[in-house]
Design a protein around this motif. Sequence first.
Motif, PDB file in Angstrom:
ATOM      1  N   LYS A  12     -27.629  42.071  -5.802  1.00 40.33           N
ATOM      2  CA  LYS A  12     -27.849  40.994  -6.737  1.00 40.33           C
ATOM      3  C   LYS A  12     -28.288  40.047  -5.854  1.00 40.33           C
ATOM      4  N   LYS A  13     -28.833  39.094  -6.658  1.00 48.15           N
ATOM      5  CA  LYS A  13     -29.485  37.813  -5.450  1.00 48.15           C
ATOM      6  C   LYS A  13     -28.345  37.407  -4.674  1.00 48.15           C
ATOM      7  N   GLU A  14     -29.015  36.828  -3.668  1.00 47.51           N
ATOM      8  CA  GLU A  14     -27.982  36.415  -2.576  1.00 47.51           C
ATOM      9  C   GLU A  14     -27.045  35.409  -3.170  1.00 47.51           C
ATOM     10  N   LEU A  15     -27.598  34.230  -3.976  1.00 50.52           N
ATOM     11  CA  LEU A  15     -26.819  33.282  -4.452  1.00 50.52           C
ATOM     12  C   LEU A  15     -27.047  33.192  -5.838  1.00 50.52           C
ATOM     13  N   GLY A  16     -25.991  33.368  -6.688  1.00 56.75           N
ATOM     14  CA  GLY A  16     -26.112  33.347  -8.339  1.00 56.75           C
ATOM     15  C   GLY A  16     -24.733  32.450  -8.480  1.00 56.75           C
ATOM     16  N   GLU A  18     -22.184  33.529 -10.165  1.00 63.00           N
ATOM     17  CA  GLU A  18     -20.989  34.200  -9.750  1.00 63.00           C
ATOM     18  C   GLU A  18     -20.550  33.598  -8.152  1.00 63.00           C
ATOM     19  N   THR A  19     -21.447  33.191  -7.434  1.00 59.48           N
ATOM     20  CA  THR A  19     -21.063  32.965  -5.957  1.00 59.48           C
ATOM     21  C   THR A  19     -20.367  31.492  -6.207  1.00 59.48           C
ATOM     22  N   PHE A  20     -20.273  30.825  -7.159  1.00 58.92           N
ATOM     23  CA  PHE A  20     -19.867  29.337  -7.243  1.00 58.92           C
ATOM     24  C   PHE A  20     -18.399  29.557  -8.222  1.00 58.92           C
ATOM     25  N   PHE A  22     -16.419  32.320  -8.599  1.00 58.21           N
ATOM     26  CA  PHE A  22     -15.512  33.099  -8.068  1.00 58.21           C
ATOM     27  C   PHE A  22     -14.591  32.277  -7.262  1.00 58.21           C
TER      28      PHE A  22
END
Length: 394
Positions: A12-16, A18-20, A22
């Motif tokens: 997946k993209k490195e930052l998305g 869900e990154t923030f 989760f």
Amino acid sequence: MQRIPGSKIYYKKELGLETFIFPVVFFAFFALFATQMGLENTLNTMMNTAYRLLIDTVLYLTAVCVIMGSVSALLSEFGFVSLANRLLQPLMKPLFGMPGAASLGIVTTFLSDNPAILALAEDNNFRRFFRKYQFPALTNLGTAFGMGLIVCSYMYSLSPAMGQPLGMAVIIGIVGAVIGSLISTRLMLYFTKKIFGTTAKMVPDSQTMEIPPLHMRPVRAGGLGRRIIDAILEGGHGGVEMGLAIVPGVLVICTLVMMLINGPSESGVYTGAAYEGIRLLPVLAAKVNFILEPLFGFSSPEAVGIPVTALGAAGASLSLAERLVQAKLVGPCDIAVFTAMCMCWSGYLSTHTSMMDSLDCKELIGKAIFSHTIGGLCAGISAHWLFVLVSAVF
């Protein structure tokens, strides 16, 4: 999400988004415990509970797995598995809508665990019996009987703690699991027929491998004594691997579930000791008890933790059952329901994805999980009402 051709790793993209999201959800979940128990007590209870589960439960379950692994290897070595397969074959098409060869999947997963059916699915001699629409349903069929021997033997071993024999409850639980497997498999076939049709073969005739000798089965080399010893040792070795495999499920899932089920210590304060918690699940279960009680007949709100845990790991749910029995929070009817749901679900949320991917049917993962969710619920409901009926008659 994408996967590089030839690789089993998804990217997946490195930052998305869900990154923030989760981290917020992750810390909010732990804050749920820390605000009531205190951060220090929360961490101590997690560690102490995991340790006690490892010593008191995992080692016992591993011993059960080793013994039953040896037993299942002996049953296979001397033809009982072949006999069971022969007896089940005539029932497969009318009941499950599957070819007779699928009965071997039932036997192997019952004696071991869900992924055991994947070893069969890799063999073209096994695949040749299936149509394309039938093959993905192997995941549902096999999972419904996964760890069946372990679940049934463990539930029956709780008889002394219960103070009465639980043989009838376990048998009713097995019947409930069979009903759940029928519903799960048939529902999955309903979906796959729409996608694949009913005529396409799983293996073209040109790719069919040499058929093994008719009415023959593989055995270990050597005389009678050597075959017995080899079967015991190899089966026990497989039991050790299964015992190790259940460690993450028991320690992680069961620890969290028990902290959601149990309350503070007997003094009413939190001390950081093992098996303390915030009693969230019983509170929620009590609010919907008007639904759960007539469907599953649970004797206490705490009982809902068993099927919830079985969603992720059947081994973890067994350890919960023992503690509820010792606390006198469940009865024989609950054992029947637990047997049915733990056996039918047997941690399907943690295995369905990888199993469907191994069968090259990952696009059907959602349908497989939905079908098995319905099947497991029906297994528990069936076991409850069968127990009520049998109790009324006898």
